[in-house]
Design a protein around this motif. Structure first.
Motif, mmCIF file in Angstrom:
data_model
loop_
_atom_site.group_PDB
_atom_site.id
_atom_site.type_symbol
_atom_site.label_atom_id
_atom_site.label_comp_id
_atom_site.label_asym_id
_atom_site.label_seq_id
_atom_site.Cartn_x
_atom_site.Cartn_y
_atom_site.Cartn_z
ATOM 1 N N CYS A 173 10.989 -1.350 3.586
ATOM 2 C CA CYS A 173 11.461 -0.504 4.507
ATOM 3 C C CYS A 173 10.930 1.173 4.630
ATOM 4 C CB CYS A 173 12.749 0.258 3.907
ATOM 5 S SG CYS A 173 12.814 1.553 2.610
ATOM 6 N N GLY A 174 9.583 1.314 3.720
ATOM 7 C CA GLY A 174 8.955 2.448 4.208
ATOM 8 C C GLY A 174 9.297 3.720 3.742
ATOM 9 N N ARG A 175 10.592 3.718 3.055
ATOM 10 C CA ARG A 175 11.221 5.437 2.482
ATOM 11 C C ARG A 175 12.334 5.095 1.252
ATOM 12 N NH1 ARG A 175 14.088 4.445 8.885
ATOM 13 N NH2 ARG A 175 12.729 2.347 7.524
ATOM 14 N N CYS A 176 12.043 3.484 0.842
ATOM 15 C CA CYS A 176 12.438 3.378 -0.882
ATOM 16 C C CYS A 176 11.031 4.067 -1.816
ATOM 17 C CB CYS A 176 12.591 2.564 -1.316
ATOM 18 S SG CYS A 176 11.365 1.654 -1.058
ATOM 19 N N CYS A 206 8.025 2.098 -1.507
ATOM 20 C CA CYS A 206 7.661 2.427 -0.319
ATOM 21 C C CYS A 206 6.913 3.433 -0.308
ATOM 22 C CB CYS A 206 7.895 2.283 1.413
ATOM 23 S SG CYS A 206 8.993 0.657 1.007
ATOM 24 N N CYS A 265 8.950 -3.265 -2.585
ATOM 25 C CA CYS A 265 10.175 -2.676 -1.659
ATOM 26 C C CYS A 265 11.446 -3.159 -1.803
ATOM 27 C CB CYS A 265 10.536 -2.893 0.496
ATOM 28 S SG CYS A 265 11.669 -2.052 1.251
ATOM 29 N N ASP A 266 12.940 -2.050 -2.246
ATOM 30 C CA ASP A 266 13.896 -2.000 -3.129
ATOM 31 C C ASP A 266 14.561 -3.006 -1.416
ATOM 32 O OD1 ASP A 266 13.798 -1.824 -5.108
ATOM 33 O OD2 ASP A 266 14.287 1.068 -4.964
HETATM 34 ZN ZN ZN Z 1 10.952 0.661 0.489
#
Ligand code: ZN
Ligand code: NAD
Ligand code: ZN
Lengths: 391, 161
Positions: free
Chosen positions: A90-93, A96, A104-105
């Motif tokens: 996702c790039g945001r957890c 990441c 990634c979660d």
């Molecule tokens: Zn992530």
């Protein structure tokens, strides 16, 4: 559309399946131009992963052209030539943001399976079973790419499809092994396995400043390829004494960093091969960790061992004594490609990193079952078979 | 040898699925038995919210709000840079194992709803969307595929959370 389907253990077919659809606003649909075989697929083909369904599309190393983007996709537009990281992240957890993208979660829609088997769930991966999200793979005319802004990377104009393709999986995986294995100037590095992944790890070690890099395999063509294209030394475990050679070539110290790029179906010339095969077939262990044992044994005191090869679950005769008493650091990971792909594409553009020699056999998607047969059995010098669905 | 491999895979698949379908908290044979608990336990996820969207005083994020009065919810800061912890537990008191098992088979186990709501709330706060699996599937429902398809339909409702 046409796709390569897993029909059962060692049973593949090319058949018609429904086209992928946009499922999220951050999705893109990619028309696949090139898609490669990976050693990881062999573990699925051989039946070592019980979470495959008849009809699953294989493939996770690919490059193509964007044909549709969701309303929340900002970085890409229709027509972009992109290479896509094999992991869905996702790039945001928190993971990441720590650049541990494969952890990634949010990238796995089926977290329960791996939570129960491994304790916690890593991210998702294309074409890599329902344990890693059940996402359809890339051996197809089209593929859905979730979190497209995070996972798809525009290929610079100067880099050919043939070269950029391996920025999807083999190159970032190899780079990660050398980077997180801690390779630094002056190190002696040994790499077990001269497939696409091992070759990329060996090249990364050179570029990170290692003094000597030694790649170990039994296939002469793969070893010659590594000498010719990567500027590393070769060691054939079938005809040479691995332990003696490694001592001699490292001043008696042993390699500082040992990278394992073989995985759960390791081969050996010794009696342990039969032992591990029998135990694996009887399901008394799920994985044959022969190269991992060797890497731990030959590593210098206080050195570092990195497992790039994929392991599924439980192994036997694992040398914890050597690990503990020699004070080793042992790490492993699925690749954190998002962290390395932009840098790798730049190196590809500069010519630092060449990869196209890995694509020994390029063919239409219709011939993919034969391609896998060549790749699995290492026939005709096959290192990676590459399929072109549009051909 | 090939037949042996297939049988082996089915056995492992069966074991793995059985294990997957076991209520969480029950462990493999090599692990210790779980401790006896009276209170229902807290299900907790740590969220890395995009901006300051979530503080301990925030209204309940969707879809946790949808669980209504059936649950207790706590929102607290995680240590260091780790974000915000969202904790949820059933308010009703412990259910008897027989009722819990029956509800679970019928797909109405409230703990399943809690797990799914927590995971989805986390995804919404972190990425703005809940990630959906691919559709339409390329697989068909056959006798061999069915158990795994049933299990993955519960993908976000099960696990150790
Ligand atoms: Zn992530
Ligand atoms: N960590 C990740 O994210 C990631 C990504 C891609 C691939 N992988 C894994 O990396 C491994 C290698 O992938 P690949 O695509 O290069 O596979 P490959 O099958 O092309 O190459 C594996 C090589 O290992 C050699 N080998 C077998 N036993 C050996 C031994 N005892 N000592 C030395 N060499 C031995 C084989 O001869 C072969 O050349 C696989 O397990 C794959 O699943 C991991
Ligand atoms: Zn791979």
């Amino acid at each position: 559309m046409k796709a390569l389907l897993w029909q059962g253990v060692n049973d593949l077919s090319v058949d018609e399946v429904p086209d992928p659809t946009m499922r999220n606003e951050q999705d893109a649909i990619i028309r696949v131009r090139k898609t490669a075989t990976c050693g990881s697929d062999l573990h699925l083909l051989g039946g070592y992963n019980p979470f495959m369904e008849r009809g699953d599309v294989l493939g996770h190393e690919f490059l193509g052209e964007v044909v549709e983007v969701g309303p929340q996709v900002r970085k890409h537009k229709v027509g972009d030539r992109v290479v896509v990281c094999s992991f869905v992240s996702c790039g945001r957890c928190w993971y990441c943001q720590q650049q541990q993208y494969s952890l990634c979660d949010n990238g796995n829609t089926n977290p329960a399976i791996t939570e129960n088997v491994w304790g916690f769930a890593p991210g998702g991966c294309y074409g890599y079973s329902h344990a890693l999200g059940g996402f359809a793979g890339s051996h197809a005319e089209y593929i859905r790419v979730p979190y497209a802004d995070q996972g798809a990377f525009t290929v610079p104009d100067g880099v050919s499809d043939e070269r950029a393709l391996f920025a999807s999986d083999a190159a970032p995986t190899g780079w990660m092994g050398a980077d997180l294995g801690g390779v630094k100037a002056g190190d002696v590095v040994a790499v077990w396995g001269a497939g696409g992944v091992g070759q990329m790890a060996a090249r990364a070690a050179v570029l990170l400043g290692a003094e000597r890099v030694i790649i170990i395999d039994r296939f002469a063509n793969r070893l010659q390829m590594a000498e010719k294209y990567l500027g590393v030394e070769a060691l054939n475990y079938q005809t040479q004494d691995v332990g003696g050679e490694l001592l001699e070539r490292s001043g008696g110290r042993g390699p500082d960093v040992c990278i394992e790029a073989v995985g759960m179906e390791s081969h050996s010339t010794g009696p342990q091969y039969l032992y591990d095969q029998v135990k694996q077939q009887l399901r008394l262990e799920s994985d044959r960790p022969i190269a991992a044992r060797e890497a731990i044994y030959h590593c210098r005191k206080g050195g570092s061992v990195f497992l790039l090869g994929v392991f599924a679950n439980l192994v036997d005769k694992f040398p914890l004594g050597a690990l503990m008493n020699k004070g080793l650091t042992l790490r492993g990971a699925q690749q954190h490609g998002h962290r390395y792909i932009p840098m790798l594409l730049e190196r590809m553009a500069r010519g630092d990193l060449v990869t196209e020699h890995l694509a020994t056999h390029t063919m239409p998607l219709d011939e993919a079952p034969q391609g896998y047969n060549m790749f699995k059995n290492k026939l005709d010098g096959c290192v990676r078979a590459v399929f072109e669905p549009a051909r | 040898m090939r037949a042996l491999v297939k049988v082996g895979v089915i056995v492992v698949g069966g074991l793995a699925l059985r294990r997957f379908l076991l209520p969480s908290g029950r462990h493999g044979p090599w692990q210790r038995a779980p401790l006896m608990r009276r209170e229902p336990r807290w299900h907790v996820v740590t969220v890395n919210p995009a901006r300051d969207e979530l503080t301990p005083d925030s209204p309940l994020p969707e879809p946790l709000a949808g669980l209504g009065d059936a649950v207790d919810v706590q929102i607290r800061r995680a240590p260091a840079d780790r974000g915000i912890e969202l904790a949820v537990r059933l308010r009703d008191g412990a259910q008897s194992p027989v009722t819990a098992g029956a509800r679970r088979l019928a797909g109405r186990d409230p703990n399943q709803a809690i797990r799914a709501a927590l995971r989805e709330a986390k995804q919404l706060l972190e990425t703005g969307e809940v990630l959906h699996p691919d559709s339409p599937p390329t697989t068909q429902t056959t006798a061999v595929n069915k158990p795994l398809q049933m299990a993955t339909r519960q993908g976000r409702r099960e696990g150790r959370l």
